[in-house]
Design an enzyme around this catalytic site. Sequence first.
Site, PDB file in Angstrom:
ATOM      1  N   HIS A 136       0.878  -1.184   0.000  1.00  0.00           N
ATOM      2  CA  HIS A 136       0.000   0.000   0.000  1.00  0.00           C
ATOM      3  C   HIS A 136       0.914   1.232   0.000  1.00  0.00           C
ATOM      4  O   HIS A 136       2.027   1.179   0.529  1.00  0.00           O
ATOM      5  CB  HIS A 136      -0.846  -0.056   1.273  1.00  0.00           C
ATOM      6  N   ASP A 213       3.015  -4.649   8.092  1.00  0.00           N
ATOM      7  CA  ASP A 213       1.803  -3.853   7.923  1.00  0.00           C
ATOM      8  C   ASP A 213       0.621  -4.837   7.986  1.00  0.00           C
ATOM      9  O   ASP A 213       0.349  -5.563   7.029  1.00  0.00           O
ATOM     10  CB  ASP A 213       1.875  -3.130   6.576  1.00  0.00           C
ATOM     11  N   GLN A 216      -4.577  -5.317   6.692  1.00  0.00           N
ATOM     12  CA  GLN A 216      -5.575  -6.222   6.099  1.00  0.00           C
ATOM     13  C   GLN A 216      -5.562  -7.608   6.733  1.00  0.00           C
ATOM     14  O   GLN A 216      -6.429  -8.431   6.433  1.00  0.00           O
ATOM     15  CB  GLN A 216      -5.336  -6.363   4.582  1.00  0.00           C
ATOM     16  N   LYS A 239     -10.490  -1.155  10.518  1.00  0.00           N
ATOM     17  CA  LYS A 239     -10.635  -2.299   9.621  1.00  0.00           C
ATOM     18  C   LYS A 239     -11.035  -3.559  10.395  1.00  0.00           C
ATOM     19  O   LYS A 239     -11.279  -4.604   9.816  1.00  0.00           O
ATOM     20  CB  LYS A 239      -9.341  -2.536   8.851  1.00  0.00           C
ATOM     21  N   CYS A 377      -4.783   2.525  -3.664  1.00  0.00           N
ATOM     22  CA  CYS A 377      -3.561   3.045  -3.032  1.00  0.00           C
ATOM     23  C   CYS A 377      -2.416   2.042  -3.164  1.00  0.00           C
ATOM     24  O   CYS A 377      -1.592   1.890  -2.255  1.00  0.00           O
ATOM     25  CB  CYS A 377      -3.775   3.410  -1.563  1.00  0.00           C
TER      26      CYS A 377
END
Length: 419
Positions: A136, A213, A216, A239, A377
Site C-alpha cells: 500500500h 503492515d 488487512q 478495519k 492506493c
Amino acid sequence: MSTQSPIMPSEVLERFDVARIRKDFPILSLNVHGKPLVYLDNAATSQKPQCVINAINEYYRSENSNIHRGVHYLSEKATQEYENVRTKVQRFINASSVKEIIFARGTTEGINLVASTYGRKAINAGDEVLISAMEHHSNIVPWQILCEEKGATLRVIPINDSGEIILDEYQKLLGRKTKIVSLAHVSNALGTINPIKQMIALAHQQGVIVLIDGAQAIPHLNVDVRELDCDFYVFSAHKVYGPTGVGVLYGKYDILDAMPPYQGGGDMIKSVTFEKTIYNDLPYKFEAGTPNIADGIGFGAALDYIAQLDWQAVSEYEHELLQYATEVISGIDGVKIIGTAKEKASVISFVLDGVHPHDIGTILDQEGIAIRTGHHCAQPVMQRFNIPATARASLALYNTKAEIERLAAGIQKVIEVFH
Ligand code: 7TS
C-alpha cells in the site's frame, strides 16, 4: 456464465450463524437506491457493531474528560477505560507487555512513526530498505521520504503473476546493506497472505529488523506477534470493526525504548526545562498530546466484540465465502481475477473485458452494492499487472453467500449494459 452456485452450502456456512452476527451491525439493514445494501468494501473500512457505537456514545455522555492528567472522577475513569484498551490490544496480538502497545491514528501513522524515528536513527547513506511490490502507498512513501533524506535506497521484492512474493528474489535482495524490511501481511489489492513468519526469520538471520503492515490481516487472521517474532506490527482499528482515527503500533520493548521520540508535546515527557527535556517511559514516549480517547474506547468495545466470537469459526467462514465468491465471479465470461495466490484472504480484485472498473462500480452502486474501484492506493500493483485499476470486492464476517450472488447478478447487469 452462470451466476448460480456450483457449490452446495457447506457445513461451515451452515454452522456459522451469520444472521445473528448481521443483527449486531445496524448499517447492514440500510436500503441503498431502494435495494438492500450489500457492503463489499470491507478492506477500505469495516462496519461497526452497535456495541462500538454505544461505547463512543456512552463515553461522551458520561465519561468525557482528558486522560493522564486529572485527579477528578471523570479523568480517572476515562484514563482507566483508555488504558484498559491497551491491555485488550496486548492480549489480542499476544504482546509481552502493554508498554509495547503504542496508540496511533492508524496504520499510516504507525509506519510513519517507525520510518521517522527508528528509520532516521538506523539508516544512513548507502543503506537499503526492502519492501515488496504489493505494498500500500503508506508502506512505500514513508520509506521513500526516508531514503531520499538519507541517501539510502529503496529495494523492491518482485511478485509473480499470481501476486505472490518471489522468495528466492527476497533472499537475494536481503544483504549486508539491508537495514529494515517492511512488508504487508495481507495485500489490500490482491488479497495475498504473505509467508511473513518465514520472511521474518530470514531477515533476522541477517540481523535485519522487520515491520509488518497488518492493516488487512488483523480482521481475518489470528495474529500473534511473539509467534511471528516481528519487530514492529501496525494496524488500524477501523478495519477490525472499530472506529476510524485509532490504530496500533506494536514494537519490541528494547527497540522502542532505544528509539527517539516521534512528536514532542504533552504526555510524552517526564520533565521539561528550557535546557533539557526528559522523555516519558514507554508507551507514552510516543503519544504526544491528547489522544483520540472516545474512539480508543470504541476500539476496546470492538475488541470485546471480537473476543466473544469463535475466531476459528469466523476464519473458516470467511475462507469458505472467499472460495465461493472466487468460483462464482471467475465463472462469469470476461471476468479476470487479479491476485490468485494460493494463500488469500478476503479480497477479490477483478477486471472485466471492455469495461472500466469505475463503470462497474457505478452500476453496482445502483444495485445497492458497495465495492471499491481504482488502484486501491497500490499503484505499483496496477503497474505490475499492466492495468489502470481493478474492481474490488472485499469480504467481512457479516457477508453472505446471497450477497455474493447479488454481486454476480450485478456484474451480469454491467455486461448487459456494455454489450
Ligand atoms: N496498509 C494496507 C495494507 C492497507 O490496506 C491500508 C488501507 C493501509 C495500510 C492504510 O491504512 P489507514 O487505516 O492508515 O488508512 N487500505 C485501504 C484500502 O484498501 N482501501 O481503502 C483503504
